[in-house]
Design an enzyme around this catalytic site. Structure first.
Site, mmCIF file in Angstrom:
data_model
loop_
_atom_site.group_PDB
_atom_site.id
_atom_site.type_symbol
_atom_site.label_atom_id
_atom_site.label_comp_id
_atom_site.label_asym_id
_atom_site.label_seq_id
_atom_site.Cartn_x
_atom_site.Cartn_y
_atom_site.Cartn_z
ATOM 1 N N LYS A 82 -34.167 -0.761 -4.871
ATOM 2 C CA LYS A 82 -34.665 -0.482 -6.192
ATOM 3 C C LYS A 82 -36.139 -0.621 -5.826
ATOM 4 C CE LYS A 82 -31.239 -1.030 -8.582
ATOM 5 N NZ LYS A 82 -29.642 -1.377 -8.765
ATOM 6 N N ASP A 127 -37.911 -4.405 -13.640
ATOM 7 C CA ASP A 127 -36.592 -4.510 -12.788
ATOM 8 C C ASP A 127 -35.799 -4.824 -14.140
ATOM 9 O OD1 ASP A 127 -34.695 -4.627 -11.271
ATOM 10 O OD2 ASP A 127 -34.855 -6.227 -10.039
ATOM 11 N N ARG A 235 -28.592 -5.889 1.195
ATOM 12 C CA ARG A 235 -29.251 -7.086 0.647
ATOM 13 C C ARG A 235 -27.571 -7.619 2.038
ATOM 14 N NH1 ARG A 235 -29.948 -7.750 -4.998
ATOM 15 N NH2 ARG A 235 -31.602 -6.904 -5.034
#
Ligand code: ADE
Length: 358
Positions: A82, A127, A235
């Site tokens: 994101k 975020d 990730r």
């Protein structure tokens, strides 16, 4: 309202997209590893192809119209890109991105300060936007809709509201929990995208790209083993390749082969489908202590000694994706697949066994 510069800078990082080296001091503290391997444009970004295509169209259209991009919401499990996409969008728009997270916006002056520092066309990335407090959220509404802030001064009878214009900007919100966003906030985003888990093929490409940037020696089947055990999440793939590179250099000649990757991942307790020890403990707890469920998330969190949010945001989405956990109105259940994966007899097998034993 007077806002000190320091108060505002505390909550926001500014990235100059035109030159990635022009970063403020707060950026320098960012995990350099993730930063160095993060793709900077759509061509380098692997996966999420349909989102990428729609975003490219929206960006091109707004460039042709010479206007700002609609506010955008990305949701989905952590680690799927994101923040990376927000950075790429700013880069493609050739504008600055200001990065903050909702939990760091505590007081009205925090969000007002951030909004007042924006420049025309900037991207503001928030975020964990589902964690924004109500007051900050209400300040955001006119900012998103009319590019203005309503400031109140005075007390009681002498209260006055001033509407202050701010530059047109694009808010990019990111959340792991779209359902936790209030309706009015969600409705103010013109573009909403759910990020999907990655395929093994995509993750293989990602680890190969990372290896190339960092000069790791990686064989094709080593890359594939890492990809298969990365919880469908870039990730994690990028973290695992680093651990495998360490292992390769200490235990072998520096090359990440399939066997080296398997040894390194075994040493990290990551199994053949990418579950770690907490995933397996969670499933075993459901099976051994709660007959496979249904069991409430709060009960699981207490028994595991984990935070509810971590279970909901980090562990559960992947276990659900893998078909190992099912969500029911009465709580979570371990599926037949979970029993099989952990080598337990399924409840129906136990029942048959009991019958025969009688
Ligand atoms: N690194 C992390 N996510 C990535 C992606 N989607 N594409 C390429 N590299 C990445």
């Amino acid at each position: 309202m007077i806002l000190s510069d320091n108060e505002n800078k505390k909550n926001v990082k500014v990235l100059k997209r035109q030159n990635p080296d022009l970063s403020t001091s707060s950026i320098k503290n960012e995990d350099n590893y993730e930063k160095n391997i993060r793709p900077l444009n759509f061509d380098d970004y692997i996966g999420q192809s349909s989102i990428k295509e729609t975003l490219k169209i929206s960006i091109e259209a707004c460039k042709k119209r010479n206007t700002h991009l609609d506010h955008l919401l990305f949701y989905g499990p952590p680690g799927l890109g994101k923040t990376t996409l927000a950075n790429i969008i700013a880069h493609e728009l050739n504008t600055n991105i200001r990065i903050t997270s909702a939990p760091s916006i505590e007081r009205p002056r925090d969000i007002i300060g951030i909004l007042m520092q924006l420049k025309e066309g900037d991207v503001l990335f928030i975020d964990e936007i589902h964690r924004l407090n109500k007051i900050a959220e209400e300040i955001l509404y006119p900012a998103m809709e009319d590019f203005s802030i309503d400031l109140t001064t005075g007390k009681n009878q002498s209260v006055k509201t001033m509407r202050i214009p701010i530059p047109k900007f694009t808010l990019i919100g990111a959340t792991t929990k779209a359902g936790a966003l209030s309706g009015p906030l969600r409705d103010r985003f013109g573009i909403i995208h759910r990020l999907e888990f990655y395929t093994t093929e995509e993750l293989t490409k990602i680890v190969k790209r990372t290896a190339k940037i960092l000069d790791f020696k990686l064989e094709d089947d080593g890359a594939e083993e890492i990809a298969k055990r990365s919880r469908c999440t870039p990730r994690i793939a990028n973290r695992l390749i680093k651990r495998c590179a360490d292992w390769a250099i200490v235990k072998a000649d520096g090359v990440i082969t399939k066997d080296i990757a398997l040894d390194a991942l075994r040493s990290l307790d990551i199994d053949n489908i990418g579950l770690d020890i907490t995933d397996r403990d969670l499933l075993k707890l459901m099976i051994n202590s709660f007959d496979g469920g249904p069991v409430g998330i709060e009960t699981l969190a207490v028994a595991l000694g984990e935070d509810i949010r971590t279970i909901e945001d980090v562990y559960e989405p992947f276990l659900i994706q893998k078909g190992l956990i099912a969500r029911t109105p009465r709580g979570r259940k371990a599926t037949k697949l979970a029993y099989e994966h952990l080598g337990f007899k399924t409840p129906s097998q136990n029942y048959q066994l009991d019958l025969f034993n009688k």
